[in-house]
Design a protein around this motif. Sequence first.
Motif: not given
Length: 570
Positions: A375-381, A412-413, A417-419, A455-461
């Motif tokens: 459960g630490v993937l966001p922290e590592l990323g 997963k990353e 929600a905080g990415y 929709k995260v890819i659209e949000q990144l773009r």
Amino acid sequence: MTPHLTTVISPGLAPDILLRQIYLNVRDFAIFTADTQGMVTSWNIGAELIFGYAPNEIIGFSMARLFTAADQAEGQHWHEMEQAEQCDRAADYRWHLRKDHSMFWADGVMTPIQGDHGQPIGYLKILRDITERKLAQDEIRRLATIDALTGLANRAAFDTRRMEMVSLAERTGQLLLLLMIDLDQFKEVNDVLGHQAGDQLLQQVAQRIRDISRESDYIARLGGDEFALLHLYAPSPTSGGVLAEKLLAALVQPFMIDGREVKISASIGIAVCPVDATSADSLLKKADLALYYAKNAGRNRYHYYTQALDDVAHRKNADHTELRRLLLGRRCDLAYQPILDQAGHTISMEALLRLPGYLGRQPVEYAIGLAGEMGVLPELGNLVVRIAFAQLRLWRDAGLTGVRICINTCAKELRDAGYLRQLDAALEEHGLDAGDIEIELTERDAIELERNGSKVIEQLRARGFMVSLDDFGTGYSSLSYLRTLPVNTIKLDKSFLHGVPVSDDANAVVKMVIRLAQDLRLNVIAEGVESTEQAVFLGDAGCHAFQGYLYTPALAASEATAWLHDHAMA
């Protein structure tokens, strides 16, 4: 045929007087009649008291309204009438609905009212409210399967569920893990603080096990200080070790009993169905044996029944500990592999995770998998992002302005929600723009996000980030998704270059993919370029960006800086 009423009534009592007495004075039983269409035709005082309807509120209406919504949907009142007609009676043992929509449990019977020619002309229904008896029986049954002290399942319920879950695992081909959990030092608590304190401790232990386990796990107290946990649909046998580590960590924390701090630990034995056993009894015996191993090995630990699984699981959990230590000390490093255009200028640098020690000798995917399990993937990323952004800032300050940084991520990353917030914060911290950054994810992850409605890819773009598909061509049937995935670039996987340029078939596939990408206005980067001949062929086919050992392997930060001074665009 039902006997005529006068044959069962004393000669001195007229039938109409008897019926009037029943309808006006019998209060404990609901008595009513209905015609062959199910419409209520009479209603006694008992029915009024039990159901809450006055006679003028129900007579002439369908008796379906007396049934629950689920029974109404199934036409239960029609089924009851049919059974009464066929069998001369129909039992009614179910929930019913009052006027105020509250429910009660009824015990009743329906019988047909025969006409002169033997055909039903209606139906008589008699029932009573036995809700209190029903609830008491349910509570007795519940208590028969519940451990009264902890509220967990008891031994009898566990034995039944264990057999059911072993059968389910056998039918579905899923893994089932059985964890036997025995408390260490529990006898000392009872001896020193008394049995009441011991009971409080068991209750708190049960709650901690609940907090750690999944909702679908089945937990039981088998007696004394012994607990069991059935873990169905395990992704791998080693996930039992991950769960055991969490349980051990939770149970070794101090407990507060009557204002005193109490410390215990636990030993856990793990058996896997069908790896270790295919029957419920055998699975239990082998988990018990594994528990015995754990106790003899010094307690406060877990053990698998199978030595090979035990070795793998303990290795993995040692790696969990090591990764957690590295993250705590921010001891992750990055290497950078250049991506070049046809003129040999570096257009971007792909940031690649590097870890010290044993983890650094494993494929990077192994560490990513560990981070996901923990459960630490966001922290590592987030750590990777901040190191890479800081390095890009250093390059910009050194005048190396024509290069982007590429960051690898996964579905997963991206679902965290905080990415996006972390990306925005890192950009602001280092004075960078979203256009300086390219986010790389595999086609498999991109399609997973698309299918799940993310929709995260659209949000990144929309924020201005570049997005590229890594390892293109190795996962799903990607070509059909290229039209809809909101990406800028595809990275042609190195497997496509096997046989290029000497194999006509390999050449044809590469040309086709490049042409399709061009038609869809996508950039193409060729990964794994190892020879000049491959680079020339790819350039002639329309690919204008390259990455691979032909140019350089991944470089440490200082080496990457020197490389950019020699190969960056003017």
